[in-house]
Design a protein around this motif. Structure first.
Motif, mmCIF file in Angstrom:
data_model
loop_
_atom_site.group_PDB
_atom_site.id
_atom_site.type_symbol
_atom_site.label_atom_id
_atom_site.label_comp_id
_atom_site.label_asym_id
_atom_site.label_seq_id
_atom_site.Cartn_x
_atom_site.Cartn_y
_atom_site.Cartn_z
ATOM 1 N N VAL A 1 -5.818 1.331 8.092
ATOM 2 C CA VAL A 1 -5.192 2.318 7.216
ATOM 3 C C VAL A 1 -3.686 2.337 7.478
ATOM 4 O O VAL A 1 -3.232 2.146 8.609
ATOM 5 C CB VAL A 1 -5.803 3.731 7.435
ATOM 6 C CG1 VAL A 1 -5.591 4.207 8.866
ATOM 7 C CG2 VAL A 1 -5.241 4.729 6.430
ATOM 8 N N LYS A 2 -2.921 2.534 6.422
ATOM 9 C CA LYS A 2 -1.471 2.720 6.529
ATOM 10 C C LYS A 2 -1.200 4.210 6.694
ATOM 11 O O LYS A 2 -1.433 5.002 5.769
ATOM 12 C CB LYS A 2 -0.775 2.180 5.274
ATOM 13 C CG LYS A 2 0.739 2.324 5.290
ATOM 14 C CD LYS A 2 1.353 1.693 4.039
ATOM 15 C CE LYS A 2 2.861 1.793 4.031
ATOM 16 N NZ LYS A 2 3.465 1.106 2.860
ATOM 17 N N LEU B 1 0.808 -1.219 0.000
ATOM 18 C CA LEU B 1 0.000 0.000 0.000
ATOM 19 C C LEU B 1 0.845 1.275 0.000
ATOM 20 O O LEU B 1 1.927 1.334 0.594
ATOM 21 C CB LEU B 1 -0.901 0.026 1.239
ATOM 22 C CG LEU B 1 -2.144 -0.849 1.217
ATOM 23 C CD1 LEU B 1 -2.740 -0.960 2.618
ATOM 24 C CD2 LEU B 1 -3.174 -0.283 0.241
ATOM 25 N N GLU B 2 0.298 2.298 -0.631
ATOM 26 C CA GLU B 2 0.815 3.655 -0.506
ATOM 27 C C GLU B 2 0.423 4.196 0.870
ATOM 28 O O GLU B 2 -0.575 3.757 1.463
ATOM 29 C CB GLU B 2 0.221 4.553 -1.591
ATOM 30 C CG GLU B 2 0.733 4.279 -2.989
ATOM 31 C CD GLU B 2 2.144 4.804 -3.200
ATOM 32 O OE1 GLU B 2 2.565 5.713 -2.448
ATOM 33 O OE2 GLU B 2 2.833 4.296 -4.103
ATOM 34 N N PRO B 3 1.181 5.155 1.420
ATOM 35 C CA PRO B 3 0.749 5.800 2.660
ATOM 36 C C PRO B 3 -0.658 6.390 2.493
ATOM 37 O O PRO B 3 -0.972 6.995 1.466
ATOM 38 C CB PRO B 3 1.795 6.897 2.870
ATOM 39 C CG PRO B 3 3.019 6.375 2.177
ATOM 40 C CD PRO B 3 2.507 5.633 0.977
ATOM 41 N N GLY B 4 -1.491 6.180 3.482
ATOM 42 C CA GLY B 4 -2.889 6.604 3.393
ATOM 43 C C GLY B 4 -3.786 5.541 2.786
ATOM 44 O O GLY B 4 -5.013 5.679 2.780
ATOM 45 N N ARG C 1 -0.700 11.156 9.796
ATOM 46 C CA ARG C 1 -2.015 11.430 9.191
ATOM 47 C C ARG C 1 -2.620 10.129 8.663
ATOM 48 O O ARG C 1 -1.947 9.320 8.047
ATOM 49 C CB ARG C 1 -1.880 12.435 8.049
ATOM 50 C CG ARG C 1 -1.616 13.854 8.470
ATOM 51 C CD ARG C 1 -1.532 14.795 7.272
ATOM 52 N NE ARG C 1 -0.412 14.457 6.405
ATOM 53 C CZ ARG C 1 -0.530 13.991 5.174
ATOM 54 N NH1 ARG C 1 -1.747 13.790 4.651
ATOM 55 N NH2 ARG C 1 0.552 13.727 4.446
ATOM 56 N N SER C 2 -3.933 9.989 8.877
ATOM 57 C CA SER C 2 -4.631 8.807 8.369
ATOM 58 C C SER C 2 -5.399 9.091 7.084
ATOM 59 O O SER C 2 -5.634 8.181 6.294
ATOM 60 C CB SER C 2 -5.612 8.286 9.423
ATOM 61 O OG SER C 2 -6.679 9.212 9.606
#
Length: 427
Positions: free
Chosen positions: A405-406, A287-290, A412-413
Motif C-alpha cells: 500500500v502507498k 498510485l493515489e495515496p492509500g 495512514r494505510s
C-alpha cells in the motif's frame, strides 16, 4: 551395449520407463505406462554435447526422441537425467555407444542434423540492452504472439495465462481462474468508480473482471500485439468498452496517473533484477495515496544461484530474458520503493494444479495445436508446461502474491485491522 540400454543407463534403471530405439533395441519394463523412443542417432549427439535436461529437451523438441504417455509422469521418473551429467556419467555413456560407428560419430563430433520435418521455433537473436523497451518487445512477442487460437485451446475460456487460485480441491480450472481474479480484486479493495492499472495484462482478464464484477474503470497494457487485439475484441463483445481498455504498450509508456490500484499479474518475471527498483518506483508513482499494488509472480525459493540459466531450455525456447528472484528480495524492493507490504502468500501448489489443467487441454487439442503452430512449437509447450508443473511440485519454483500500500503523508494505510478478502467459496 544397444542404444535402448544406453538411454536406460542414463535415466536410471529404476525409472519405470520403457525405452525403444531405431536399432530395434529395447529396455525397461514392458508394461510401463511411459515409453521413450529414440528415433535417430542425433538424439545421442544432443545428449553428449548438451547433456542433462537441455540435451534431452533439444532431442525431444527436434523430433529425435518421442515420449508416449503422460509427459509429467515421464519427467518425474527421469529426474536423475535432468541435471548436469558428471564426467563419470559421460564416460559410462561413451563406453556404451562406441561400438556403433554412427553413434561414435555422434559422440566424438557434433552431427549436423539433416533437414527435418519438425521445425523448432528457437529464440531469435536479441540485440540491444537487456530489458530495453525494444528488446523486451521482441522477447515478449517470441512467446506470446504464437497464436491466439492456440492459447484458447491451452488456457480455456478464461484466457488467463497465470496461476489460478483453487478455492476447493475439486474446483475446475475456470472456477479457479475466476477466483484468482476475484482474490486480486478483493486484495486491492476494488469498488465501483475506482481506476485500475493492470500492467502485463495478457488477454485482458483482470480488467474485464474488475469492470464486470466491480464497476471499476480499468486500463491494461501488454507488449503483445496479438493479446491486445484479442482483448479489445473481447471487451467490445462483452459490452465493457466504457470501463475496460487494453493497449499494445510498454508499461513504462503509460502517461496517466492517479490510479486507485495497480495489479501486476505475471509481469515481474520479465523485468530483470537490475530493474526491479525502478519498476516498483514507477508503479508507486502511478498510485493515489492509500492505493494498493498486488504483485503476482513466479519466484525461486531463495536468492542463491543464478536467477535463470541463460543456456537452459526455458531461456532458449520459452521465456527469453526471464529472471526469477526470491520472495524476500521482491518484498525488499517494494519497501525500498515506498510501499508498505501488508500481505504475502505462496500459491505454489495452485500453479501445479493450473499447469495440470493446461497440459490436459493441450493433450485434448494436440492435433489441432500441431496444425495451428507446428509440431516443434507444440512439443516445446508440452515439455515446458509438464516440466514447470514438476518444478512447482518439487519446490524448485514458487508463486507469490505480495500486497503493498502507498501510505498517506500522515502514515495512514487505510487497511482494515484484519484481512477481509477471503470469503467462503460460493461455487
Amino acid at each position: 551395449m544397444r542404444l535402448a540400454q544406453v538411454f536406460e543407463r542414463v535415466v536410471g534403471r529404476d525409472a519405470r520407463v520403457r525405452f525403444l530405439a531405431y536399432d530395434d533395441s529395447s529396455a525397461g519394463p514392458a508394461d510401463a505406462d511411459v515409453t521413450v523412443t529414440v528415433t535417430s542417432p542425433y538424439a545421442v549427439s544432443y545428449l553428449i554435447h548438451a547433456p542433462g535436461a537441455i540435451g534431452l529437451a533439444r532431442a525431444y523438441v527436434s523430433g529425435y526422441l518421442d515420449v508416449t504417455g503422460d509427459m509429467y509422469t515421464a519427467l518425474s521418473r527421469m529426474q536423475s537425467a535432468m541435471g548436469d551429467m558428471t564426467w563419470a556419467d559421460k564416460r559410462t555413456l561413451l563406453r556404451g555407444i562406441l561400438g556403433d560407428p554412427l553413434l561414435r560419430a555422434a559422440a566424438l563430433r557434433r552431427l549436423e542434423p539433416p533437414p527435418q520435418e519438425v521445425r523448432v521455433e528457437r529464440l531469435p537473436f536479441l540485440a540491444g540492452l537487456r530489458h530495453s523497451k525494444r528488446r523486451d518487445a521482441k522477447a515478449i512477442s517470441h512467446h506470446y504472439d504464437v497464436s491466439n487460437t492456440f492459447y484458447e485451446w491451452v488456457l480455456g475460456p478464461s484466457m488467463a495465462y497465470t496461476c489460478a487460485c483453487y478455492p476447493a480441491e475439486d474446483a475446475t480450472l475456470e472456477q479457479a481462474q475466476f477466483h484468482k481474479f476475484d482474490l486480486v480484486a478483493r486484495k486491492l479493495d476494488l469498488k465501483k468508480g475506482m481506476r485500475l492499472l493492470d500492467v502485463g495484462c495478457g488477454w485482458g482478464g483482470m480488467v474485464m473482471h474488475a469492470a464486470r464484477e466491480y464497476g471499476v474503470k480499468g486500463l491494461g497494457v501488454t507488449l503483445s500485439k496479438q493479446q491486445a487485439e484479442w482483448a479489445q475484441k473481447a471487451i467490445a463483445e462483452a459490452g465493457l468498452s466504457e470501463l475496460a481498455e487494453v493497449r499494445h504498450l510498454d508499461y513504462r509508456d503509460v502517461t496517466e496517473s492517479g490510479f486507485d490500484a495497480v495489479s501486476s499479474i505475471g509481469l515481474t518475471e520479465h523485468i530483470g533484477k537490475d530493474n526491479l527498483e525502478s519498476y516498483f518506483s514507477f508503479l508507486y508513482g502511478k498510485l493515489e495515496p492509500g492505493g494498493r499494488l498486488l504483485n503476482h509472480c513466479i519466484t525461486r525459493p531463495d536468492d542463491t544461484g543464478p536467477a535463470m540459466k541463460k543456456d537452459g531450455f526455458i531461456n532458449r525456447y520459452v521465456f527469453p530474458d526471464g529472471e526469477l528472484e526470491g520472495p524476500g528480495h521482491l518484498v525488499s524492493r517494494m519497501h525500498d520503493a515506498g510501499f508498505e507490504v501488508r500481505h504475502e502468500e505462496n500459491l505454489r501448489e495452485h500453479y501445479a494444479k493450473t499447469l495440470t489443467g493446461w497440459c490436459r487441454n493441450l493433450d485434448d487439442h494436440w492435433d489441432e495445436a500441431v496444425a495451428e503452430v507446428g509440431e516443434g512449437t507444440a512439443r516445446v509447450w508440452r515439455l515446458y508446461m509438464a516440466g514447470s508443473r514438476l518444478g512447482f511440485d518439487l519446490n524448485w519454483i514458487q508463486l507469490h502474491q505480495v500486497l503493498g500500500v502507498k501510505l498517506h503523508e500522515d502514515g495512514r494505510s487505510g487497511m482494515p485491522l484484519r484481512p477481509s478478502f477471503e470469503p467462503p467459496f460460493a461455487g
